[in-house]
Design a protein around this motif. Structure first.
Motif, PDB file in Angstrom:
ATOM      1  N   TYR A 121     -45.195 -57.226  18.402  1.00  0.00           N
ATOM      2  CA  TYR A 121     -45.826 -57.958  19.499  1.00  0.00           C
ATOM      3  C   TYR A 121     -47.040 -58.773  19.053  1.00  0.00           C
ATOM      4  N   ALA A 122     -47.719 -58.370  17.966  1.00  0.00           N
ATOM      5  CA  ALA A 122     -48.859 -59.130  17.458  1.00  0.00           C
ATOM      6  C   ALA A 122     -48.553 -59.770  16.112  1.00  0.00           C
ATOM      7  N   ALA A 123     -47.319 -59.587  15.596  1.00  0.00           N
ATOM      8  CA  ALA A 123     -46.905 -60.149  14.303  1.00  0.00           C
ATOM      9  C   ALA A 123     -47.896 -59.801  13.199  1.00  0.00           C
ATOM     10  N   MET A 124     -48.374 -58.558  13.203  1.00  0.00           N
ATOM     11  CA  MET A 124     -49.354 -58.134  12.199  1.00  0.00           C
ATOM     12  C   MET A 124     -48.666 -57.696  10.918  1.00  0.00           C
ATOM     13  N   ARG A 125     -49.340 -57.899   9.807  1.00  0.00           N
ATOM     14  CA  ARG A 125     -48.881 -57.354   8.539  1.00  0.00           C
ATOM     15  C   ARG A 125     -49.146 -55.850   8.517  1.00  0.00           C
ATOM     16  N   PRO A 126     -48.322 -55.066   7.796  1.00  0.00           N
ATOM     17  CA  PRO A 126     -48.556 -53.617   7.752  1.00  0.00           C
ATOM     18  C   PRO A 126     -49.974 -53.251   7.332  1.00  0.00           C
ATOM     19  N   ALA A 127     -50.524 -53.959   6.345  1.00  0.00           N
ATOM     20  CA  ALA A 127     -51.877 -53.658   5.873  1.00  0.00           C
ATOM     21  C   ALA A 127     -52.902 -53.851   6.973  1.00  0.00           C
ATOM     22  N   ALA A 179     -64.048 -63.285   7.489  1.00  0.00           N
ATOM     23  CA  ALA A 179     -63.289 -64.018   8.500  1.00  0.00           C
ATOM     24  C   ALA A 179     -62.558 -63.056   9.431  1.00  0.00           C
ATOM     25  N   LYS A 180     -62.398 -63.468  10.698  1.00  0.00           N
ATOM     26  CA  LYS A 180     -61.650 -62.698  11.682  1.00  0.00           C
ATOM     27  C   LYS A 180     -60.528 -63.556  12.259  1.00  0.00           C
ATOM     28  N   ARG A 181     -59.507 -62.902  12.772  1.00  0.00           N
ATOM     29  CA  ARG A 181     -58.395 -63.617  13.391  1.00  0.00           C
ATOM     30  C   ARG A 181     -58.116 -63.014  14.767  1.00  0.00           C
ATOM     31  N   PRO A 182     -58.521 -63.675  15.828  1.00  0.00           N
ATOM     32  CA  PRO A 182     -58.234 -63.149  17.164  1.00  0.00           C
ATOM     33  C   PRO A 182     -56.768 -63.377  17.540  1.00  0.00           C
ATOM     34  N   VAL A 183     -56.095 -62.323  17.960  1.00  0.00           N
ATOM     35  CA  VAL A 183     -54.681 -62.413  18.321  1.00  0.00           C
ATOM     36  C   VAL A 183     -54.493 -61.873  19.746  1.00  0.00           C
ATOM     37  N   PRO A 184     -54.150 -62.733  20.693  1.00  0.00           N
ATOM     38  CA  PRO A 184     -53.845 -62.235  22.043  1.00  0.00           C
ATOM     39  C   PRO A 184     -52.607 -61.335  21.999  1.00  0.00           C
ATOM     40  N   ILE A 185     -52.623 -60.259  22.778  1.00  0.00           N
ATOM     41  CA  ILE A 185     -51.468 -59.348  22.793  1.00  0.00           C
ATOM     42  C   ILE A 185     -50.985 -59.172  24.223  1.00  0.00           C
ATOM     43  N   PRO A 186     -49.670 -59.090  24.417  1.00  0.00           N
ATOM     44  CA  PRO A 186     -49.105 -58.991  25.763  1.00  0.00           C
ATOM     45  C   PRO A 186     -49.363 -57.623  26.389  1.00  0.00           C
ATOM     46  N   PRO A 187     -49.219 -57.522  27.699  1.00  0.00           N
ATOM     47  CA  PRO A 187     -49.480 -56.254  28.393  1.00  0.00           C
ATOM     48  C   PRO A 187     -48.710 -55.065  27.839  1.00  0.00           C
ATOM     49  N   VAL A 188     -47.488 -55.292  27.355  1.00  0.00           N
ATOM     50  CA  VAL A 188     -46.702 -54.176  26.843  1.00  0.00           C
ATOM     51  C   VAL A 188     -47.381 -53.539  25.636  1.00  0.00           C
ATOM     52  N   LEU A 189     -47.959 -54.336  24.761  1.00  0.00           N
ATOM     53  CA  LEU A 189     -48.659 -53.773  23.598  1.00  0.00           C
ATOM     54  C   LEU A 189     -50.000 -53.174  24.015  1.00  0.00           C
ATOM     55  N   ARG A 271     -51.962 -67.447  14.975  1.00  0.00           N
ATOM     56  CA  ARG A 271     -51.871 -66.040  15.386  1.00  0.00           C
ATOM     57  C   ARG A 271     -51.337 -65.163  14.262  1.00  0.00           C
ATOM     58  N   ALA A 272     -50.393 -65.696  13.488  1.00  0.00           N
ATOM     59  CA  ALA A 272     -49.780 -64.919  12.413  1.00  0.00           C
ATOM     60  C   ALA A 272     -50.637 -64.890  11.149  1.00  0.00           C
ATOM     61  N   GLY A 273     -51.681 -65.716  11.089  1.00  0.00           N
ATOM     62  CA  GLY A 273     -52.520 -65.749   9.895  1.00  0.00           C
ATOM     63  C   GLY A 273     -51.848 -66.442   8.734  1.00  0.00           C
ATOM     64  N   GLN A 274     -51.096 -67.512   9.039  1.00  0.00           N
ATOM     65  CA  GLN A 274     -50.415 -68.290   8.001  1.00  0.00           C
ATOM     66  C   GLN A 274     -50.847 -69.739   8.091  1.00  0.00           C
ATOM     67  N   SER A 275     -50.616 -70.469   7.023  1.00  0.00           N
ATOM     68  CA  SER A 275     -50.799 -71.908   7.096  1.00  0.00           C
ATOM     69  C   SER A 275     -49.576 -72.511   7.777  1.00  0.00           C
ATOM     70  N   ILE A 276     -49.749 -73.682   8.351  1.00  0.00           N
ATOM     71  CA  ILE A 276     -48.622 -74.336   9.013  1.00  0.00           C
ATOM     72  C   ILE A 276     -47.530 -74.670   7.999  1.00  0.00           C
TER      73      ILE A 276
END
Length: 315
Positions: A121-127, A179-189, A271-276
Motif C-alpha cells: 500500500y505504501a510501495a516501501m522497500r523492505p529496508a 532527507a525524508k520522503r512523505p508517503v500518503p497511505i490509504p485508510p486500509v493501511l 512516493r516510491a522514492g525513485q527517479s522518473i
C-alpha cells in the motif's frame, strides 16, 4: 595467516598482467559465472563489474597503472532485463489473498501482516519497513494517513560496519543523509498499522516491526513467512507463473496499481522514492497501460468539446 598469504601469491597474477586485454576479458567473463559454473544474473554481473572498475580506479591513484585498464576495452556485459514482468506482479485481489494468508499463519504471521501491507500500500522497500518507527506515522482514526520515511536498515555483516553490528541504518536510497520522503497511505493501511501497534506495541526505539528477541526483522525470516503464505494462497497456475515470488514483488504491485489507476508517473516516482527515469525503465509495460487510460480520458474530453461546438453552431 601465512598459509593463506602464500596461497594468494601462488594463485594471483602480477598486477602488470591486468593491463593485457585478453587477461581482462577472461576476468570479466568469469564475473558472468557463479561458483557452480552456472550463469550469473545480469544485474549481478553489472554490480561486480562496477566493483572491479572501482578497484582499478584505486590502483590508478596509487600508481600501479597510468590509466584504468578497463577504459576502451571491447567487452560486452549481458543485457540487464530491467523491466518488471507483469505476469509476476499480483493484482489487488491476489494481494488480498496473500495478505490474508500471512495473517492466518501461526507464529510470526500476524506480526508481519502489516509489514507486508506497507510494502504494497505504501510501495516501501523492505529496508524502509524494517526501520519504520511510530514517530514517522500519522495514523488518524479515519481517512488517509502519512508516513515520513527517513531511512532503511540493511544487513551488512559484522566485518563491514563501523561498530561491528550485523545491521546498519542507511539514509533513503540515493538521497541526502537527512532527507525524508512523505508517503500518503490509504485508510486500509492506516487501520492495519493502528491494529498492529495496539496488538504488538513497539520496540524501545519506536520500531513497529521486530523479531522475537526485539531485534531487526531478518530478510530470511520474513522470506520464509512469505513462502508459506504463497503456498496457502496461490493456485497451481499462479505458482507456475512465479506470481509474487519475492516479497519485493509487493512493492512492484503497489507502484503498478498506482500507474494503472491513472496517477501521474512523476507522483508515483516521488512516493516510491525513485527517479522518473528509473520508473519509466522498470515499469514500461505498466506505463503503456496508463497511456491507454490517458488516451481515453483525452478522447472523452475532446468529444465533450466537439459536442459543445456543435450545439453553438445549431444555435
Amino acid at each position: 595467516m601465512a598459509g593463506s598469504t602464500d596461497w594468494l601469491q601462488r594463485h594471483s597474477l602480477p598486477v602488470g598482467e591486468l593491463a593485457e586485454p585478453d587477461v581482462l576479458r577472461r576476468g570479466l567473463d568469469a564475473l558472468c559465472r557463479k561458483v557452480d559454473g552456472a550463469a550469473a544474473a545480469a544485474k549481478t554481473v553489472k554490480r561486480k563489474k562496477a566493483a572491479v572498475n572501482e578497484v582499478f580506479g584505486v590502483a590508478v591513484e596509487r600508481g600501479y597503472f597510468t590509466q584504468n585498464p578497463l577504459t576502451g576495452l571491447r567487452w560486452s556485459a549481458p543485457e540487464v532485463a530491467d523491466e518488471v514482468d507483469p505476469d509476476c506482479v499480483p493484482n489487488p485481489a491476489q494481494v488480498g489473498r496473500l495478505l490474508a494468508a500471512v495473517r492466518a499463519l501461526p507464529g510470526r504471521g500476524p506480526h508481519l501482516y502489516a509489514f507486508f501491507g506497507c510494502m504494497y500500500y505504501a510501495a516501501m522497500r523492505p529496508a524502509e519497513v524494517i526501520h519504520l518507527q511510530k514517530s514517522q506515522c500519522r495514523l488518524p482514526a479515519s481517512g488517509w494517513g502519512l508516513l515520513n520515511l527517513k531511512g532503511g536498515v540493511v544487513t551488512a555483516g559484522k566485518g563491514w560496519t563501523n561498530d561491528g553490528a550485523v545491521h546498519e541504518v542507511h539514509s533513503l536510497k540515493r538521497r541526502a543523509a537527512k532527507a525524508k520522503r512523505p508517503v500518503p497511505i490509504p485508510p486500509v493501511l492506516v487501520r492495519m498499522l493502528r491494529e498492529h501497534i495496539e496488538s504488538f506495541g513497539v520496540a524501545p526505539d519506536g520500531r513497529l516491526f521486530r523479531n522475537a528477541a526485539g531485534n531487526y526483522v531478518d530478510p530470511s525470516a520474513y522470506g520464509i513467512t512469505w513462502g508459506r503464505a504463497r503456498e496457502a494462497a496461490l493456485t497451481l497456475d499462479e505458482h507456475a507463473l512465479e506470481l509474487a515470488k519475492r516479497p519485493y514483488d509487493l512493492r512492484h504491485a503497489g507502484i503498478s496499481f498506482w500507474l494503472a489507476s491513472g496517477v501521474d508517473p512523476a507522483e508515483c516516482a516521488r512516493r516510491a522514492g525513485q527517479s522518473i527515469q528509473v520508473l519509466f525503465r522498470y515499469y514500461a509495460k505498466f506505463l503503456a497501460e496508463a497511456r491507454n487510460h490517458a488516451n481515453s480520458l483525452i478522447e472523452e474530453s475532446m468529444r465533450r468539446w466537439e459536442g459543445q461546438d456543435g450545439s453553438a453552431e445549431d444555435a
